[in-house]
Design an enzyme around this catalytic site. Structure first.
Site, PDB file in Angstrom:
ATOM      1  CG  ASP A  33      -0.265  -0.011   2.524  1.00 27.69           C
ATOM      2  OD1 ASP A  33       0.974   0.192   2.563  1.00 27.69           O
ATOM      3  OD2 ASP A  33      -0.931  -0.208   3.550  1.00 27.69           O
ATOM      4  CG  ASP A  86      -6.345  -5.001   1.671  1.00 26.04           C
ATOM      5  OD1 ASP A  86      -6.956  -4.212   0.918  1.00 26.04           O
ATOM      6  OD2 ASP A  86      -5.961  -4.673   2.820  1.00 26.04           O
ATOM      7  CB  CYS A 141     -13.510 -26.322   7.510  1.00 23.21           C
ATOM      8  SG  CYS A 141     -11.965 -25.485   7.116  1.00 23.21           S
ATOM      9  CB  CYS A 193      -8.325 -25.422   7.097  1.00 25.94           C
ATOM     10  SG  CYS A 193      -8.746 -25.216   8.834  1.00 25.94           S
ATOM     11  CB  CYS A 198     -11.265 -27.885  10.362  1.00 31.44           C
ATOM     12  SG  CYS A 198     -11.945 -26.275  10.858  1.00 31.44           S
ATOM     13  CG  HIS A 212     -11.024 -21.970  10.432  1.00 35.85           C
ATOM     14  ND1 HIS A 212     -11.541 -23.070   9.786  1.00 35.85           N
ATOM     15  CD2 HIS A 212     -12.045 -21.091  10.553  1.00 35.85           C
ATOM     16  CE1 HIS A 212     -12.825 -22.874   9.550  1.00 35.85           C
ATOM     17  NE2 HIS A 212     -13.155 -21.681  10.010  1.00 35.85           N
TER      18      HIS A 212
END
Lengths: 375, 375
Positions: free
Chosen positions: B92, B265, B303, B305, B308, B334
């Protein structure tokens, strides 16, 4: 279920290498056990530990008893699934933390009453309860409740302390029922050789799966500690693992192994990491020092750990100063890698028969800041 | 060097999927960019990000300018090797943090003077300096310095703010020399449609590699934000990426994509994670709630991931309450996984032509706490 085999005995020292078997896997000794105080080796996942070559971790009974509670962990299947660590776990008895963290503690022959450091609630830890907690957690190696004799103390206090530890060991052994869980006895007696000898005899007569030397690194001088270690370790039976509790500097490991110790634990590598202190082949370094702020080298140019392969001192210095959590993780990986690699190198040297020569090189290098060796 | 191609255009909405190419790799859009404020996505390594499917991260010019300094990073080879991230990076302009973190800030047509939030030192950020910093960092996408118009403001203030942003964009474009680095312009104008339109025209006339909608999610109502998004996004050129700055809830992503946005973002997924707040297919949940203390289920049963797959709500609840750093890491994994999977699912739906139907299912499920969809 639980067994220990010495595979190599060094001819020039008491050092030996071997293998402990548990239902959660094998542990090659000498071994360093990272400390997962609250059911987590701080900042690291079990996969991180496996990739470092960690074969057993230690978890603290005191902390898990107070939060989230051993009964809850048992209802969730035990500590292994709870924390997603499938390898061996050793749990301490909780005694040490009661003395160091608990408030208003009061020791009697029955046990220890104390107030939680978390919420001030009152608790009473007995030999029977510590076994019950450790059985509920489902660790592979449980420890007897002991009184970690403070330093300095009078001869009379040290005697009472070792006698209390002995009486509690009797009760722990009696209370212990879980066959697949090993139970280790703890030797106390302060810095008094005759008391230590009495303690060894009393604990050995009870018969445990392993023997731990407690009450060291509690403020005594290094020479006094080494004298006790050199005196007591040879008295312990060859066929059982010998555990030096709470010792975990690179020097402690190599000295202890040279005297015949097999197992070590210490919060030092991870706590030091969180404070920016790192082990290297040339001694310890502080990532906080201004000279590292633009240093493109890795922490230890001879190290092959994830952190040293991928990050500069400059970046680690930045993360540390910026308070980034990643600093704790990367520095912990390096410090644990250092100790784990050191134990592996010691095992190899014992097997090859050159432990004594390499020990000298290591100590010269590590303490002298010059020679590289052992890891 | 830098290019963008729309690959699929949804027939029933403005949603599109595509591909951005940079010298550090390709980015499939719509894309969510995790925020690595100080050169680190908090608690995560680049390998963690790669395993989540992250294709681009954002780094903050303001933070890196103050510490460790862009010139130091340049001497160490740039931000990519410094932080060990080899994929694309967007930086940025630093403007937003000057306004939100810097003290005693004073905006003039020349630039912004401010005091560092770290040590109170005085600094002056100009359009030319922000380009110089971003070129030194070596990001793949740089942003023009803008004034992030606060909310609420008067019409006159919003006009001055957009005109200042326009004048600074002229200077940023002129200062920018690094050919392999893209430069994006930013649209301001508050909640006033005619000013937003003026801003779009002025910034588009200058010609940038991509266009960002700034000054959203600064306190305005959701309806006002959506109205501006719906009004402005169609005015931006189809052939350039459209970036919705600072937006990153699951709803924001799906609404924004439906209106034609390509890039997002937000610190929300990682900051929320550190505060125990989690995205799930049935809405958000707080791991702090007492009901999870003994819940053996994963955070989100649907999920896949790492968190999880391997940890229960009970363990995460324990880590969070115990203040363990691993909590931040596991919960961040997660939440980022949730958003990254959501962008992937949106790309697939756009390619298959069923984005609008799935959008409705998703919103019903996510906001209604019942239906499972999209991710």
């Amino acid at each position: 279920m639980f067994s220990f085999n010495v595979e190599h005995q060094d001819a020039q020292s008491a050092a030996r290498s071997g293998r402990i078997s548990t239902i959660h896997g094998e542990i090659r000794t000498p071994v360093f056990m990272p400390v997962g105080t609250q059911g987590s080796v701080k900042a690291l996942t079990p996969e991180d530990l496996l990739s470092l070559g960690v074969e057993i971790i230690l978890a603290n009974t005191y902390h898990l008893f107070l939060r989230p509670g051993h009964e809850r962990i048992a209802r969730l299947g035990g500590l292994h699934p709870f924390m997603h660590w499938q390898g061996p776990i050793l749990t301490d008895s909780g005694g040490y933390q009661v003395y160091s963290l608990g408030a208003l503690r009061k020791i009697s022959s029955e046990g220890v009453s104390f107030r939680s450091h978390l919420d001030g609630s009152n608790h009473f830890l007995s030999p029977e309860l510590t076994i019950q907690i450790q059985e509920a957690l489902g660790s592979d190696i449980a420890m007897c409740l002991d009184e970690c004799t403070p330093y300095p103390v009078t001869y009379d206090y040290a005697r009472l302390s070792h006698e209390l530890t002995r009486d509690w060991a009797v009760r722990c052994k009696k209370a212990h029922q879980k066959k697949e869980q090993a139970l280790f006895g703890i030797i106390q007696g302060g810095t008094f050789k005759d008391l230590r000898k009495e303690s060894v005899e009393a604990i050995m007569n009870l018969g445990f799966d392993g023997y731990a030397l407690g009450g060291l690194s509690v403020g005594e001088e290094k020479a006094a500690r080494q004298e006790i270690m050199a005196y007591i370790l040879p008295l312990l039976p060859d066929e059982k693992p010998r555990y030096l509790m709470g010792l975990g500097t690179p020097e402690d490991l190599i000295e202890g192994v040279g005297l015949g110790a097999d197992m070590f634990d210490c919060v030092l590598p991870t706590r030091n990491a969180r404070n920016g202190m790192l082990f290297t082949r040339r001694g310890s370094m502080s990532i906080k020092r201004a000279e590292y702020a633009e240093d493109a080298q890795p922490v230890d140019p001879d190290c092959t750990c994830y952190t040293c392969r991928n990050y500069s001192r400059a970046y680690l210095s930045h993360l540390y100063k910026a308070g980034e959590m990643l600093a704790a993780r990367l520095l912990s990986i390096h410090n644990l890698s250092f100790l784990i690699n050191q134990t592996r190198a010691m095992r190899e040297a014992i097997a090859r028969g050159n432990f004594r020569q390499r020990k000298k090189l290591f100590i010269d290098g590590y303490l002298g800041g010059s020679v590289k060796s052992f890891v």
